[in-house]
Design a protein around this motif. Structure first.
Motif, mmCIF file in Angstrom:
data_model
loop_
_atom_site.group_PDB
_atom_site.id
_atom_site.type_symbol
_atom_site.label_atom_id
_atom_site.label_comp_id
_atom_site.label_asym_id
_atom_site.label_seq_id
_atom_site.Cartn_x
_atom_site.Cartn_y
_atom_site.Cartn_z
ATOM 1 N N TYR A 96 0.879 -1.171 0.000
ATOM 2 C CA TYR A 96 0.000 0.000 0.000
ATOM 3 C C TYR A 96 0.910 1.212 0.000
ATOM 4 O O TYR A 96 2.134 1.067 0.006
ATOM 5 N N ALA A 97 0.333 2.411 0.033
ATOM 6 C CA ALA A 97 1.113 3.657 -0.037
ATOM 7 C C ALA A 97 2.198 3.501 -1.099
ATOM 8 O O ALA A 97 1.903 3.099 -2.227
ATOM 9 N N ALA A 98 3.468 3.769 -0.778
ATOM 10 C CA ALA A 98 4.506 3.667 -1.803
ATOM 11 C C ALA A 98 5.348 2.415 -1.600
ATOM 12 O O ALA A 98 6.457 2.322 -2.110
ATOM 13 N N HIS A 99 4.824 1.454 -0.859
ATOM 14 C CA HIS A 99 5.651 0.293 -0.513
ATOM 15 C C HIS A 99 6.030 -0.565 -1.707
ATOM 16 O O HIS A 99 7.007 -1.307 -1.645
ATOM 17 N N SER A 100 5.248 -0.486 -2.791
ATOM 18 C CA SER A 100 5.619 -1.289 -3.946
ATOM 19 C C SER A 100 6.853 -0.719 -4.653
ATOM 20 O O SER A 100 7.531 -1.431 -5.384
ATOM 21 N N ASP A 101 7.153 0.571 -4.419
ATOM 22 C CA ASP A 101 8.308 1.194 -5.089
ATOM 23 C C ASP A 101 9.541 1.265 -4.206
ATOM 24 O O ASP A 101 10.631 1.528 -4.691
ATOM 25 N N VAL A 102 9.348 1.107 -2.902
ATOM 26 C CA VAL A 102 10.471 1.247 -1.982
ATOM 27 C C VAL A 102 10.835 -0.140 -1.453
ATOM 28 O O VAL A 102 10.082 -0.726 -0.690
ATOM 29 N N PRO A 103 11.976 -0.682 -1.883
ATOM 30 C CA PRO A 103 12.285 -2.049 -1.491
ATOM 31 C C PRO A 103 12.721 -2.161 -0.025
ATOM 32 O O PRO A 103 13.265 -1.214 0.542
ATOM 33 N N PHE A 104 12.468 -3.296 0.546
ATOM 34 C CA PHE A 104 12.941 -3.567 1.919
ATOM 35 C C PHE A 104 12.971 -5.073 2.135
ATOM 36 O O PHE A 104 12.404 -5.834 1.353
ATOM 37 N N ASN A 105 13.660 -5.484 3.197
ATOM 38 C CA ASN A 105 13.722 -6.911 3.519
ATOM 39 C C ASN A 105 12.751 -7.221 4.637
ATOM 40 O O ASN A 105 12.612 -6.443 5.577
ATOM 41 N N VAL A 106 12.101 -8.374 4.540
ATOM 42 C CA VAL A 106 11.255 -8.831 5.635
ATOM 43 C C VAL A 106 12.160 -9.578 6.611
ATOM 44 O O VAL A 106 12.778 -10.577 6.256
ATOM 45 N N ILE A 107 12.258 -9.048 7.827
ATOM 46 C CA ILE A 107 13.175 -9.623 8.809
ATOM 47 C C ILE A 107 12.503 -10.786 9.538
ATOM 48 O O ILE A 107 11.396 -10.630 10.048
ATOM 49 N N THR A 108 13.160 -11.923 9.563
ATOM 50 C CA THR A 108 12.654 -13.025 10.393
ATOM 51 C C THR A 108 13.798 -13.549 11.247
ATOM 52 O O THR A 108 14.968 -13.281 10.972
ATOM 53 N N TYR A 109 13.433 -14.277 12.286
ATOM 54 C CA TYR A 109 14.431 -14.892 13.148
ATOM 55 C C TYR A 109 13.810 -16.182 13.634
ATOM 56 O O TYR A 109 12.595 -16.276 13.758
ATOM 57 N N ASP A 110 14.655 -17.190 13.899
ATOM 58 C CA ASP A 110 14.038 -18.508 14.066
ATOM 59 C C ASP A 110 14.119 -19.094 15.465
ATOM 60 O O ASP A 110 13.801 -20.260 15.654
ATOM 61 N N THR A 111 14.518 -18.322 16.483
ATOM 62 C CA THR A 111 14.554 -18.951 17.802
ATOM 63 C C THR A 111 13.208 -18.874 18.529
ATOM 64 O O THR A 111 13.033 -19.484 19.576
ATOM 65 N N CYS A 112 12.263 -18.143 17.962
ATOM 66 C CA CYS A 112 10.859 -18.163 18.419
ATOM 67 C C CYS A 112 10.649 -17.704 19.865
ATOM 68 O O CYS A 112 9.614 -17.996 20.451
ATOM 69 N N ASP A 113 11.611 -17.043 20.466
ATOM 70 C CA ASP A 113 11.435 -16.628 21.863
ATOM 71 C C ASP A 113 11.500 -15.098 21.981
ATOM 72 O O ASP A 113 11.482 -14.395 20.971
ATOM 73 N N VAL A 114 11.549 -14.607 23.219
ATOM 74 C CA VAL A 114 11.579 -13.160 23.423
ATOM 75 C C VAL A 114 12.829 -12.565 22.774
ATOM 76 O O VAL A 114 12.792 -11.475 22.192
ATOM 77 N N PHE A 115 13.931 -13.315 22.845
ATOM 78 C CA PHE A 115 15.183 -12.866 22.221
ATOM 79 C C PHE A 115 14.972 -12.589 20.725
ATOM 80 O O PHE A 115 15.398 -11.562 20.205
ATOM 81 N N ALA A 116 14.283 -13.512 20.070
ATOM 82 C CA ALA A 116 14.027 -13.344 18.635
ATOM 83 C C ALA A 116 13.218 -12.082 18.372
ATOM 84 O O ALA A 116 13.447 -11.380 17.393
ATOM 85 N N ARG A 117 12.279 -11.790 19.268
ATOM 86 C CA ARG A 117 11.439 -10.599 19.054
ATOM 87 C C ARG A 117 12.260 -9.330 19.223
ATOM 88 O O ARG A 117 12.024 -8.334 18.529
ATOM 89 N N ILE A 118 13.242 -9.366 20.132
ATOM 90 C CA ILE A 118 14.129 -8.203 20.271
ATOM 91 C C ILE A 118 14.940 -8.034 18.988
ATOM 92 O O ILE A 118 15.033 -6.930 18.432
ATOM 93 N N VAL A 119 15.500 -9.143 18.490
ATOM 94 C CA VAL A 119 16.351 -9.054 17.302
ATOM 95 C C VAL A 119 15.544 -8.581 16.104
ATOM 96 O O VAL A 119 15.975 -7.694 15.363
ATOM 97 N N VAL A 120 14.348 -9.134 15.921
ATOM 98 C CA VAL A 120 13.529 -8.749 14.766
ATOM 99 C C VAL A 120 13.213 -7.258 14.805
ATOM 100 O O VAL A 120 13.381 -6.543 13.817
ATOM 101 N N ARG A 121 12.801 -6.767 15.954
ATOM 102 C CA ARG A 121 12.425 -5.350 16.023
ATOM 103 C C ARG A 121 13.645 -4.461 15.825
ATOM 104 O O ARG A 121 13.569 -3.433 15.151
ATOM 105 N N ALA A 122 14.782 -4.865 16.406
ATOM 106 C CA ALA A 122 15.986 -4.048 16.248
ATOM 107 C C ALA A 122 16.422 -4.023 14.779
ATOM 108 O O ALA A 122 16.770 -2.976 14.243
ATOM 109 N N GLN A 123 16.385 -5.188 14.127
ATOM 110 C CA GLN A 123 16.799 -5.236 12.721
ATOM 111 C C GLN A 123 15.837 -4.458 11.836
ATOM 112 O O GLN A 123 16.231 -3.883 10.826
ATOM 113 N N GLU A 124 14.570 -4.453 12.212
ATOM 114 C CA GLU A 124 13.590 -3.716 11.408
ATOM 115 C C GLU A 124 13.881 -2.224 11.403
ATOM 116 O O GLU A 124 13.517 -1.517 10.459
#
Lengths: 155, 395
Positions: free
Chosen positions: B232-260
């Motif tokens: 939506y908005a201009a997201h189709s023109d502005v590239p970005f990476n979808v950040i994922t992390y695979d430890t599935c715990d609170v640590f992963a949520r910290i890493v994902v948000r920080a990387q985002e």
């Protein structure tokens, strides 16, 4: 053929004239089905199409009853809608297919009075504990102007 | 062993918002959990049916203070779908800039709260200090720190002039540099690792089954972001990476948000560099066409959902909002009732709860309190207005 038309064609192949109304917008497909095929269509989408994600379930009071609409899918969003009677609205629960549906169904149950059959836990969720039974605030008959007294006892 | 129930909340120092967590404990471990979110109901969906589309925007922005940019954006995009009019591309780019800025401020705020929940107060102070730089930029662009109301039906409220864009780019450099430091701290600091690894575990299967959204889902290794799946908005023109992390715990949520945060910074840079020329707003009539529209926006907390049914009148027939925290409540329950290796101790409840970045005010928005006992009386809105004109609210 666009992605939306493709999905609609597959749905029509699987369910035939059960899908009696449909609408296509960009990345959106709306299909209307009778109440007895509502959970079958969702089951088909979840199991055969891998649409595990339920966005939410919307409840609307329309002229001839209450419409419930399940929105499925992460990219392409398919909305399966069905209309049920206003007097004793009953619908099958889809919690066994999608456990995430629980809170959405509880919300509709409270706000519109729809009873979801075989729901695991259909108790009060969003309304206050002292809310009167049988008053459904999202119904059109509910007057939203009636606000609570700021303090009791003042006349 | 017999179980006992411990209620936490609705007002509790460990929880920032009014949620009642009814925990069922066996010794110190959690075996069951129930929620009560009914303490903050404001009846916004019903209220929206009584407002015109243009009046509804300020109300929608107040569903959530922190993700107000996402709510406002979702609402305006949704209502614009009811008109057959092209929205200027410059407006879409400016919307993206403010949306990503507000994501940065929300994620920094959350990093601080998460650090606070695990007793790491230094990081809490640091992130909140850096957040101020972002808040200042939001104020410079929109005129307001928190409730920005930047996105309007038909475009945005103000333009970003070149000198402000330069200032914004400089702030982005600061944010990027600081974020690098936070990621380093999060990945190497033993205190964080000890306190968050293996805590609040949510398997990918459970995350999918409970229909979790946003960083919670991505931290369970599921690649899902509405900005990529349904731009939506201009997201189709502005590239970005979808950040994922695979430890599935609170640590992963910290890493994902920080990387985002890095992705947000890069998106703002790209958007400002490629900002199209032209108007930033078009005028739209008060009455949209009849029809229905459904819009999803990736709010800082996850996928936000708005649906409207229009009859072609001034006011919507029905306006439905589903906020990310409501979608993540099922995930929270799954987290708290994990069995075996990942069983949750009562001491881990606040950080597990905090890790979904909860916002109960957005979740519980559906109702008025209407006491029907004893002597009850009713004022209509006109009476209330009349009384406020006379300067006396109480008789």
């Amino acid at each position: 053929m666009s992605m939306e038309e493709e999905v609609l064609r597959e749905l029509k192949e699987a369910f035939g004239d059960k899908i009696f109304e449909h609408k296509i917008q960009k990345m959106r497909v709306y299909v209307k089905v009778p109440i007895d095929s509502y959970s079958d269509v969702i089951k088909y989408l979840v199991l055969s199409k891998g649409m595990y994600h339920l966005e939410t379930i919307t409840g609307i009071e329309v002229k001839d009853g209450i419409e419930i609409m399940a929105h499925l899918g992460t990219g392409l969003c398919i909305s399966v809608r069905t209309t049920i009677g206003k007097e004793t609205p009953k619908a099958p629960s889809i919690c066994d297919l999608i456990p995430g549906a629980e809170f959405y169904e509880r919300e509709i149950h409270e706000l519109l009075g729809v009873v979801f059959e075989a729901h695991p836990n259909l108790k009060r969720f969003v309304l206050p504990d002292d809310w009167p039974e049988g008053v459904y605030p999202l119904r059109r008959s509910f007057e939203s102007k009636h606000n609570a007294p700021l303090r009791e006892g003042f006349e | 062993m017999s179980t006992f129930d411990v209620p936490i909340g609705p007002m509790h120092p460990a929880l920032p918002e009014p949620l009642l967590l009814k925990l069922e404990l066996e010794g110190e471990t959690v075996v069951g959990v129930d929620f009560d979110v009914s303490y903050m109901h404001r009846g916004i969906e019903k209220l929206l049916e009584t407002k015109t589309y243009f009046q509804g925007l300020p109300l929608v922005e107040r569903i959530c203070g922190i993700c107000n940019a996402a709510h406002g954006l979702c609402y305006t995009l949704n209502v614009e779908k009811l008109y057959d009019k092209e929205i200027p591309p410059r407006a879409q780019y400016l919307r993206l800039v403010v949306e990503e800025l507000s994501r940065i401020h929300s994620h920094l705020l959350w990093l601080g709260i998460a650090a606070f929940e695990i007793g790491f107060n230094t990081m809490f102070m640091y992130t909140w200090r850096d957040r101020e730089a972002v808040m200042d930029m939001l104020e410079a662009i929109t005129g307001n720190r928190v409730t920005t109301e930047y996105s309007q039906i038909g475009g945005v409220r103000r333009d970003i002039p070149p000198n402000l864009a330069d200032k914004l780019l400089k702030t982005m450099d600061i944010v990027e540099e600081r974020t690098k430091y936070y990621v380093k701290v999060a990945l190497t600091e033993r205190t964080i690792a000890k306190r968050t690894q293996g805590v609040g575990y949510l398997s990918p299967e459970e995350a999918k089954a409970t229909c979790a959204v946003g960083p919670v889902l991505r931290a369970s290794g599921v690649k899902n972001d509405i900005r990529a799946d349904d731009p939506y908005a201009a997201h189709s023109d502005v590239p970005f990476n979808v950040i994922t992390y695979d430890t599935c715990d609170v640590f992963a949520r910290i890493v994902v948000r920080a990387q985002e945060l890095f992705e947000c910074v890069n998106m703002i840079r790209t958007a400002l560099k490629n900002l199209p020329e032209g108007p930033y707003r078009v005028k739209l009539p008060m009455k949209p066409n009849a029809g229905e529209a459904l819009t999803r926006v990736e709010a800082p907390r996850g996928e936000l959902f708005h649906y409207t049914l229009s009859e072609g009148a001034l006011k919507p027939y029905r306006y439905k909002v589903r906020t990310p925290t409501l979608a993540n409540l099922g995930a929270l329950r799954a987290m708290l009732t994990s069995k075996g290796r990942y069983v949750v101790n009562i001491g881990d409840v606040p950080i597990s709860y905090g890790s979904i970045d909860p916002c109960i005010c957005c979740t519980a928005r559906v109702h008025f309190v209407d006491l029907k006992k004893g002597k009850s009386w009713v004022w209509t809105i006109d009476e209330l207005r009349e009384r406020s004109k006379r300067g006396r609210l109480l008789p």
